[in-house]
Design an enzyme around this catalytic site. Structure first.
Site, short mmCIF file in Angstrom:
data_model
loop_
_atom_site.label_atom_id
_atom_site.label_comp_id
_atom_site.label_asym_id
_atom_site.label_seq_id
_atom_site.Cartn_x
_atom_site.Cartn_y
_atom_site.Cartn_z
N HIS A 43 -1.94 6.58 7.86
CA HIS A 43 -1.04 7.54 7.19
C HIS A 43 -1.78 8.84 6.86
CE1 HIS A 43 2.79 5.60 6.59
NE2 HIS A 43 2.28 4.54 6.03
N CYS A 97 6.82 -0.63 6.65
CA CYS A 97 6.32 0.57 6.01
C CYS A 97 7.42 1.14 5.13
CB CYS A 97 5.92 1.60 7.08
SG CYS A 97 5.29 3.14 6.41
N LEU A 98 7.07 1.57 3.91
CA LEU A 98 8.07 2.12 2.99
C LEU A 98 8.70 3.40 3.54
CD1 LEU A 98 6.32 1.59 -0.47
CD2 LEU A 98 7.95 0.10 0.70
N GLY A 142 0.84 -1.20 0.00
CA GLY A 142 0.00 0.00 0.00
C GLY A 142 0.86 1.24 0.00
N HIS A 189 -3.57 0.45 8.18
CA HIS A 189 -2.22 1.02 8.06
C HIS A 189 -2.23 2.24 7.14
CE1 HIS A 189 2.32 0.44 7.65
NE2 HIS A 189 2.04 1.33 6.72
N GLU A 190 -2.88 2.10 5.98
CA GLU A 190 -2.87 3.19 5.00
C GLU A 190 -3.71 4.39 5.46
OE1 GLU A 190 -0.61 3.14 2.91
OE2 GLU A 190 -0.19 1.01 3.16
N GLN A 214 3.03 9.78 1.94
CA GLN A 214 4.31 9.12 1.67
C GLN A 214 4.95 9.60 0.38
OE1 GLN A 214 2.58 4.99 2.37
NE2 GLN A 214 4.62 4.81 3.22
NI NI Z 1 3.21 2.71 5.66
#
Ligand code: NI
Length: 187
Positions: free
Chosen positions: A147, A101-102, A48, A143-144, A53
């Site tokens: 963000h 997480c990226l 995701g 999670h997304e 991000q």
């Molecule tokens: Ni993340």
């Protein structure tokens, strides 16, 4: 176009986002952004990606799980675009699972998430989406959408002592998970 991913520490990661104006969705620029977000998610092998991000303070996230190399035993989730999502919890039971997480590269931590959620959002062409997500799918959505509130999985962890660098996680935690899976299969 592959976009630059903001990492933890960049203010964009901690800034709560604004809703997208519905009349923007079908514009060329916005459609291009959605394509770029998917391309970026694929490039960095994420499940995701949320707009903060990629340094944008708007309520947009993309997600997709298709035989993910990092989560090989997880069920697949079709490519989904979430614009202005509203998530409500349907089952207050929480399940602990490992997340990465990226924006927090090369780390893993155990995170409790609600088992089942109801999602309302707009899709890629502004169409109304209304669905129920469970288990891993529900986890990715939580999670997304975190963000979009300026929150990351570290904020949700019950026990910060589970936080691990990826190579160490693969060396010490993953074998334990495999042993547990084998045991579960025998039972
Ligand atoms: Ni993340």
């Amino acid at each position: 176009m592959i976009l630059k991913v903001a990492r933890l520490g960049h203010p964009a990661i901690r800034t709560p986002t604004q809703p997208v104006a519905v009349d923007q969705i079908k514009t060329h620029d916005f459609q291009k952004l959605l394509d770029d977000m998917v391309e970026t998610m694929h490039e960095y092998i994420g499940v995701g990606l949320a707009a903060p991000q990629v340094h944008l303070s708007i309520q947009v996230a993309v997600l997709e799980v298709e035989h993910h190399p990092r989560y090989t035993d997880m069920p697949s989730v079709p490519l989904t675009y979430l614009i202005n999502p509203i998530v409500t919890v349907l089952e207050t039971e929480k399940i602990d699972e490992w997340e990465g997480c990226l924006s927090i590269p090369e780390m893993r931590g155990s995170v409790p998430r609600f088992k089942k959620v109801h999602v309302k959002a707009l899709g890629r062409n502004g169409e109304a989406l209304d669905f129920i997500a469970e288990d891993f799918h529900a986890r990715v959505i939580q999670h997304e959408t975190d963000h979009l509130k300026g929150e990351v999985y570290l904020d949700r962890m019950r026990d910060m002592r589970t936080l691990a660098h990826l190579p160490e996680w693969q060396r010490y935690v993953l074998p334990e998970l495999h042993r547990k899976d084998e045991k579960d299969e025998k039972n």
